[in-house]
Write an enzyme that holds these catalytic residues in place. Structure first.
Site, PDB file in Angstrom:
ATOM      1  N   PHE A   1     119.194  60.774  34.164  1.00  0.00           N
ATOM      2  CA  PHE A   1     118.065  60.130  33.451  1.00  0.00           C
ATOM      3  C   PHE A   1     116.906  60.917  33.591  1.00  0.00           C
ATOM      4  O   PHE A   1     115.851  60.613  33.134  1.00  0.00           O
ATOM      5  CB  PHE A   1     117.720  58.773  33.859  1.00  0.00           C
ATOM      6  CG  PHE A   1     119.032  57.621  33.616  1.00  0.00           C
ATOM      7  CD1 PHE A   1     119.697  57.527  32.290  1.00  0.00           C
ATOM      8  CD2 PHE A   1     119.368  56.990  34.801  1.00  0.00           C
ATOM      9  CE1 PHE A   1     120.742  56.622  32.306  1.00  0.00           C
ATOM     10  CE2 PHE A   1     120.713  56.278  34.424  1.00  0.00           C
ATOM     11  CZ  PHE A   1     121.256  56.166  33.159  1.00  0.00           C
TER      12      PHE A   1
ATOM     13  N   LYS B   1     110.050  62.319  40.362  1.00  0.00           N
ATOM     14  CA  LYS B   1     111.298  62.266  39.401  1.00  0.00           C
ATOM     15  C   LYS B   1     110.628  61.799  37.856  1.00  0.00           C
ATOM     16  O   LYS B   1     110.090  60.460  37.771  1.00  0.00           O
ATOM     17  CB  LYS B   1     112.052  60.918  39.854  1.00  0.00           C
ATOM     18  CG  LYS B   1     113.428  60.851  38.842  1.00  0.00           C
ATOM     19  CD  LYS B   1     114.140  59.657  39.737  1.00  0.00           C
ATOM     20  CE  LYS B   1     115.585  59.623  39.088  1.00  0.00           C
ATOM     21  NZ  LYS B   1     116.439  58.455  39.615  1.00  0.00           N
TER      22      LYS B   1
ATOM     23  N   SER C   1     114.650  64.523  35.733  1.00  0.00           N
ATOM     24  CA  SER C   1     114.898  65.729  36.961  1.00  0.00           C
ATOM     25  C   SER C   1     113.766  65.457  37.823  1.00  0.00           C
ATOM     26  O   SER C   1     112.942  64.481  37.723  1.00  0.00           O
ATOM     27  CB  SER C   1     114.146  66.866  35.984  1.00  0.00           C
ATOM     28  OG  SER C   1     115.153  67.010  34.840  1.00  0.00           O
ATOM     29  N   VAL C   2     113.952  66.073  38.944  1.00  0.00           N
ATOM     30  CA  VAL C   2     113.221  66.167  40.339  1.00  0.00           C
ATOM     31  C   VAL C   2     112.497  67.226  40.714  1.00  0.00           C
ATOM     32  O   VAL C   2     113.284  68.186  40.781  1.00  0.00           O
ATOM     33  CB  VAL C   2     114.071  65.243  41.464  1.00  0.00           C
ATOM     34  CG1 VAL C   2     113.071  65.053  42.515  1.00  0.00           C
ATOM     35  CG2 VAL C   2     114.748  64.074  41.045  1.00  0.00           C
TER      36      VAL C   2
ATOM     37  N   ASP D   1     125.380  53.100  43.254  1.00  0.00           N
ATOM     38  CA  ASP D   1     125.584  54.325  43.168  1.00  0.00           C
ATOM     39  C   ASP D   1     125.520  55.088  44.432  1.00  0.00           C
ATOM     40  O   ASP D   1     124.791  56.256  44.408  1.00  0.00           O
ATOM     41  CB  ASP D   1     124.548  54.937  41.977  1.00  0.00           C
ATOM     42  CG  ASP D   1     125.130  56.333  41.362  1.00  0.00           C
ATOM     43  OD1 ASP D   1     126.285  56.806  41.571  1.00  0.00           O
ATOM     44  OD2 ASP D   1     124.388  57.110  40.750  1.00  0.00           O
TER      45      ASP D   1
END
Length: 877
Positions: free
Chosen positions: A580, A600, A582-583, A707
């Site tokens: 969902f 994030k 990018s970091v 997750d």
């Protein structure tokens, strides 16, 4: 040495009774999940105490001044807790002290200059705190010092020249501060230095031409993200032990010295985002010289002034090369076919150059997981060979080129890929049906493709009347071939007439079971756009309320703040990509203090990103645990173009994730300790289990992570584990009307509990299954998606069949390389004990990953058993 486990300590606190052990000489309470404060009155009576380690717990409160009365102390380790307040000046009275560790706490104030009186000190680690002020000049009096770690402590001002007098210093860490000025000349007198890290400061000036002559023992040089300029000294070739040379994000200019090729032990060379030049073939000679670097793994040349054609010598780079960045330059010509000879290359970035010609199919010979070719002038078709690469799992970007023709059906082979972008090309044709096989795809941008979406009901056993309304008015919009008992419908279908109304009534009840799902689908086609609008408004309101609450509770940041913190969200600061967003790694002011952060940024165009943002806001607002990643603040607003922008700002965890440590140890910069030993793995397992136990059992409302996997387990400098990424987290309320538990397939393939696949509700049992698989992976180094045998057994079955007689065949063999760390096992290195302990851990993994939820071990029991196993391994049981 005396060891205590949390099970022996009431309420997880240090008991006052320790004060009665007046003859105690050595006390270690390492890794015991201790909480509360350090009992000042108890410890001041232990005048014979020489070794005191309370590191890696959850201790809070201040460091007692009374510790300064323990004048026999030689070791004092309080690192990796949650201690607050200032560093007591009384510690400077511990004249026998050789080792002082206070890193990884929440200490504030200045570094007491009186610490310079500890003349016997060999090791001073007070980094990763919230200190202020300057580096005391008095630290230059610590002539015996071999390690000085002051990284990420918000220190300001110049580097004191007095540090140049520490002639025994082998490790100097000053990174991620606000240091200014030039490197003092005296620092180049540290001829014993092996690691020098000054990166991420505001240092400037040029490097001395004879720098390499002054540092003959240098192995790791980190000067990135500063304002250094001038040429790169050719004399660095005389630092013959150099393994890592990181000079990125500066203003170095001129050619890249070809002499660097004399560093045959060079592992990592990062020169990106400078002003280095290569305009003719002679300037590219450095590439030829680098072919002598037999273990070179990382080569970063992004965002320089490199032009001309890529020389053929690039294909002769060491076959150990794993990462090659040459993006954002002005390179012309074709991509060399022979790049396919780099047989272990995992990341190739050639974006934003002026490359032409076809994409060579030979790149399929490389085990790439990241291929970025965007922003060039590449032509021809998308190579089928590239689309058939099983290794492509993270990123494939070919946007903004001139590729043509249809998208091959082989795109369906990218079953592990997370992001695919081929937009803004000349690709035409229909969307391949095989694209539906890309189960992990989280971001897809095709843009130019054509075709229609149709309803296919063929080859079932439907019967009854086919409607004549809606989608069924157009025979090209649906297919019902192979359903021999259907009747009616539009004339083009040439179906038989339906029987009498009596017959139809007789079958109408059964038809409801068939038509209802179809009607539901068609209803969704009509209603979903309306519902999405309504739902998005409600969701935006909830998002706004939740994020607003978080912003009210924490210091606010804006889009501009985050853009500045990441140099405009530069690719050089990109540290990860997820489903969902990018970091990025950034450096910003938090609560009035300069802090390294992980940012994030959510891709709100991606379906599910807004829900993920909301889930993380909800979950992280309520959790506080040392093994959960800490959220600092949230940004919810608009970017510079006026588009919605949402980001979460986390505490930066500096040592990567567990997946890298297990499956890509070269990411650990080639250090000798890049392989996790047995004790480290058990400690990581305990950290993760502690976090799960907290989430499931120690909150008013249970939280299911949903997750859990190695890439979501972050590790700090001391390999303490932190559970991250709550984008799929679910609250389990006792009131079913409030519960956010849903029937959905949540998680990552290989770690998803089997009951989720048949529609069962989210539960804590699902996390326990994921944890069991993670345990098995941790000690076998096999992913759950690996083929563990010709019969195709699952990881659970593979390990279960090996227990106990054949267990050595499935254990990660790296666990038996070299000697065991004396820091953990001072009295034994018996391999039989190791195997027994590993067998016990794998048994816990098997019990947690049972197919039936009710048969799985409770996380509390698993945690207790892992503590017992570690005690046995350390000889304290």
């Amino acid at each position: 040495m005396v060891y205590f486990n949390n099970d022996n300590l009431p309420a997880g606190e240090i008991p006052e009774e320790f004060g009665t052990l007046v003859d105690l000489q050595s006390l270690s309470l390492l890794y015991n999940n201790l909480s509360g404060s350090i009992p000042a009155n108890s410890f001041q009576t232990l005048r014979k105490l020489q070794h005191l380690s309370l590191a890696k717990n959850k201790l809070s409160g201040v460091i007692p001044h009374s510790l300064g009365n323990l004048t026999s102390l030689t070791y004092l380790l309080l690192n990796n807790n949650s201690l607050t307040g200032t560093i007591p000046p009384s510690l400077s009275e511990l004249f026998s002290l050789t080792k002082l560790g206070l890193a990884g706490n929440n200490l504030t104030g200045v570094i007491p200059p009186s610490l310079g009186n500890l003349s016997n000190l060999l090791w001073l680690d007070i980094g990763y705190n919230y200190l202020t002020g300057t580096i005391p000049m008095s630290l230059g009096n610590l002539y015996s010092l071999t390690l000085l770690e002051l990284s990420e402590t918000q220190l300001m001002g110049p580097i004191p020249p007095q540090l140049g007098g520490l002639s025994n210093l082998t490790y100097l860490g000053l990174e991620f501060n606000n240091l200014t000025g030039q490197i003092p000349d005296s620092l180049f007198n540290l001829s014993s230095i092996q690691l020098l890290s000054l990166q991420s400061n505001n240092l400037q000036g040029s490097l001395p031409g004879d720098m390499g002559n002054k540092f003959p023992q240098l192995e790791y040089l980190y000067l990135g993200v500063n304002e250094f300029h001038g040429f790169i000294p050719s004399s660095l070739c005389n630092s013959t032990n150099l393994r890592d040379l990181v000079l990125e994000y500066n203003q170095f200019s001129g050619p890249i010295p070809p002499y660097l090729g004399q560093l045959d032990g060079l592992f990592r060379l990062e020169l990106g985002v400078n002003q280095l030049e290569a305009r003719d073939p002679t300037d590219w000679n450095f590439l030829t010289s680098l072919t002598n670097c037999s273990i070179l793994s990382h080569l970063g040349l992004s965002a320089n002034n490199l032009g001309g054609m890529l020389p053929s010598s690039i294909t002769n780079l060491s076959t150990t090369l794993q990462i090659l960045y040459i993006d954002y330059n002005a390179i012309e010509g074709d991509i060399p076919e022979a790049l396919g000879n780099l047989t272990i290359l995992t990341q190739l970035r050639l974006a934003e150059n002026q490359l032409t010609g076809n994409i060579p199919s030979s790149l399929a010979n490389c085990p790439l997981n990241w291929l970025d070719l965007q922003g060039n002038m590449l032509t021809g078709p998308v190579p089928k060979e590239i689309l058939q690469m099983p290794s492509l799992s993270v990123f494939l970007d070919m946007q903004n080129n001139m590729l043509s023709g249809p998208l091959p059906a082989e795109v369906g082979s990218l079953i592990n890929l997370q992001q695919l972008d081929i937009s803004n090309n000349r690709i035409s044709g229909e969307i391949p049906k095989s694209l539906g096989e890309c189960l992990l795809l989280g971001y897809l941008n095709l843009r130019n493709l054509t075709g229609i979406i149709s309803l296919n009901l063929s080859f079932n056993d439907f019967y009854g009347v086919v409607p004549k309304q809606g989608i069924f008015q157009n025979s090209s919009a649906f297919s019902i071939t192979g359903n021999s008992r259907l009747c009616g419908g539009i004339p083009e279908l040439r179906l038989p007439s339906c029987p009498s109304k009596v017959y139809q009534k007789h079958h109408s009840q059964k038809m409801k079971l068939i038509i209802a799902p179809i009607a539901a689908i068609l209803g969704c086609i009509i209603l979903v756009p309306l519902l999405v609008v309504r739902f998005s408004r409600c969701r935006s309101l909830r998002n706004s309320q939740t994020s607003e609450t978080l912003m009210n509770e924490r210091p606010r940041v804006t889009y501009g703040d985050l853009a500045r913190a990441t140099e405009g969200f530069s690719s050089t600061n990109l540290i990860g990509n997820g489903s969902f967003g990018s970091v990025y790694k950034g450096f910003t002011n938090y609560d009035g203090k300069a802090t390294s952060v992980a940012i994030k940024v959510f891709n709100l165009q991606q379906h599910g990103a807004s829900q993920s943002f909301l889930a993380e806001c909800q979950a992280l607002r309520y959790v506080r645990h040392r093994n959960l990643v800490k959220i600092l603040t949230v940004c919810s607003g608009f970017d510079s173009a006026g588009n919605d922008f949402k980001a979460l700002v986390y505490e930066f965890i500096p040592n990567g994730n567990l997946d890298e440590w297990l499956h890509n140890p070269s990411r650990r910069d080639g250090l000798a300790n890049s392989l996790l030993d047995i004790n480290q793995r058990i400690s990581i397992a305990i950290d993760v289990a502690s976090a799960l136990d907290y989430l499931h059992n120690h909150k008013p409302t249970s939280i299911v992570h949903c997750d859990l996997k190695p890439s979501n387990i972050l590790l700090d400098h001391d390999l303490v584990a932190y559970v991250a990424d709550f984008g799929l987290a679910t609250f389990l309320y006792e009131d079913a009307n409030q519960s956010t538990s849903i029937r959905a397939l949540k998680g990552t393939i290989g770690y998803i509990a089997p009951e989720y696949g048949i529609g069962n509700e989210v539960s804590t049992y699902g996390d326990i299954f994921s944890y069991g698989i993670l345990l098995l992976e941790l000690f076998t180094e096999k992913r759950p998606t690996d083929s563990t045998s010709e019969e195709g057994f699952s990881l659970h079955q593979y390990v279960e069949m090996a227990l106990p007689q054949k267990i050595t065949e499935v254990i990660d063999q790296n666990l038996f390389l070299g000697e065991h760390s004396e820091a953990y096992k001072p009295d034994k290195s018996d391999m039989e004990i190791d195997i027994v302990c590993i067998t016990s851990v794998l048994t816990v993994g098997i019990q947690c990953s049972k197919e039936e939820p009710a048969e799985r071990m409770q996380i509390t029991d698993a945690l207790r058993e892992l503590h017992r196993i570690r005690e046995k391994l350390n000889g304290t049981l």
